[in-house]
Enzyme design. Structure first.
Site, PDB file in Angstrom:
ATOM      1  N   TYR A  64       0.834  -1.203   0.000  1.00 47.77           N
ATOM      2  CA  TYR A  64       0.000   0.000   0.000  1.00 47.77           C
ATOM      3  C   TYR A  64       0.868   1.251   0.000  1.00 47.77           C
ATOM      4  CZ  TYR A  64      -3.265   3.578   1.544  1.00 47.77           C
ATOM      5  OH  TYR A  64      -4.002   4.725   1.631  1.00 47.77           O
TER       6      TYR A  64
ATOM      7  N   LYS B 108       1.322   4.340  -2.838  1.00 50.28           N
ATOM      8  CA  LYS B 108       1.147   5.761  -2.550  1.00 50.28           C
ATOM      9  C   LYS B 108       2.415   6.552  -2.859  1.00 50.28           C
ATOM     10  CE  LYS B 108      -3.125   5.904  -1.198  1.00 50.28           C
ATOM     11  NZ  LYS B 108      -4.112   6.710  -1.951  1.00 50.28           N
TER      12      LYS B 108
END
Length: 217
Positions: free
Chosen positions: A64, A68
């Site tokens: 994750y 980002k």
């Protein structure tokens, strides 16, 4: 999920969602944004919600956070490349905000595979899975976050109108923990100190000691 246990198909799907989809949307709307900027003294605006996760090294969230970080770098290049067309890009470094973020992952009960390196000690497994399930419950109300973000943008826009062109922000840090992340990752704090804080937060210090003893060190 720890790097050693990541499902590569799931990780690729995450990148499709957090990276390629927002570039697809940007390309689709780019002609409209450029056309609007031609007839306005103010720039067209692109806001990319990349998250504090783009710079924070919370263990067991690598896929994750990497997605980002990729989105943040694309955002930086967008800012530079689109500026000649009177487009301004803002990177929103959002902290913790109430959502179904963790509930949507394995129905809120994310767990390690049985053969995981982090499942060999019950205490370490408990702390690892706690981090995977959202062990940091202090989260900002999304309406408060939204109002603050809008105010950050519009108040700066108002100053541009009244004071003759004050720069719009390049980044907006909002949400629980956003200021802390900026302070510990973007100022003078040494990386080793912050790494050690995270190790203790998820039990990696306990695992390190157990492994050391197992090696007979």
């Amino acid at each position: 999920m720890p790097v050693s246990d990541i499902s590569l198909p799931d990780a690729k799907a995450l990148f499709d969602l957090n990276v390629w989809s927002y570039i697809t949307i940007t390309q689709a709307f780019l002609p409209l944004l450029i056309n609007a900027a031609k007839t306005s003294p103010s720039p067209s605006l692109i806001l990319n919600n990349t998250s504090v996760s783009s710079i924070e090294q919370t263990p067991h969230n690598s896929a994750y956070h990497a997605s980002k970080a990729a989105a943040a770098m694309f955002s930086t290049h967008m800012r530079i490349e689109l500026e000649p067309f009177n487009l301004h890009v803002i990177d929103m470094k959002t902290g913790c905000v109430h959502s179904r973020f963790h509930a949507n992952h394995q129905e809120g009960i994310a767990s390690l595979p049985e053969n995981s390196l982090y499942a060999r000690d019950s205490k370490v497994q408990e702390m690892t899975e706690g981090a995977m399930r959202g062990a940091f419950p202090d989260r900002e109300d999304p309406e408060v976050w939204a109002r603050n973000v809008v105010n950050d943008i519009m108040s700066t826009w108002d100053r541009r109108a009244w004071l003759g062109g004050s720069a719009l922000p390049l980044e907006i840090w909002r949400g629980t923990g956003a200021w802390r992340t900026w302070f510990y990752n973007c100022t003078f704090w040494p990386t080793g100190w912050w790494d050690e804080w995270w190790r203790k937060a998820v039990g990696l210090d306990l695992l390190k000691e157990k492994v050391r003893k197992g090696y007979g060190a």
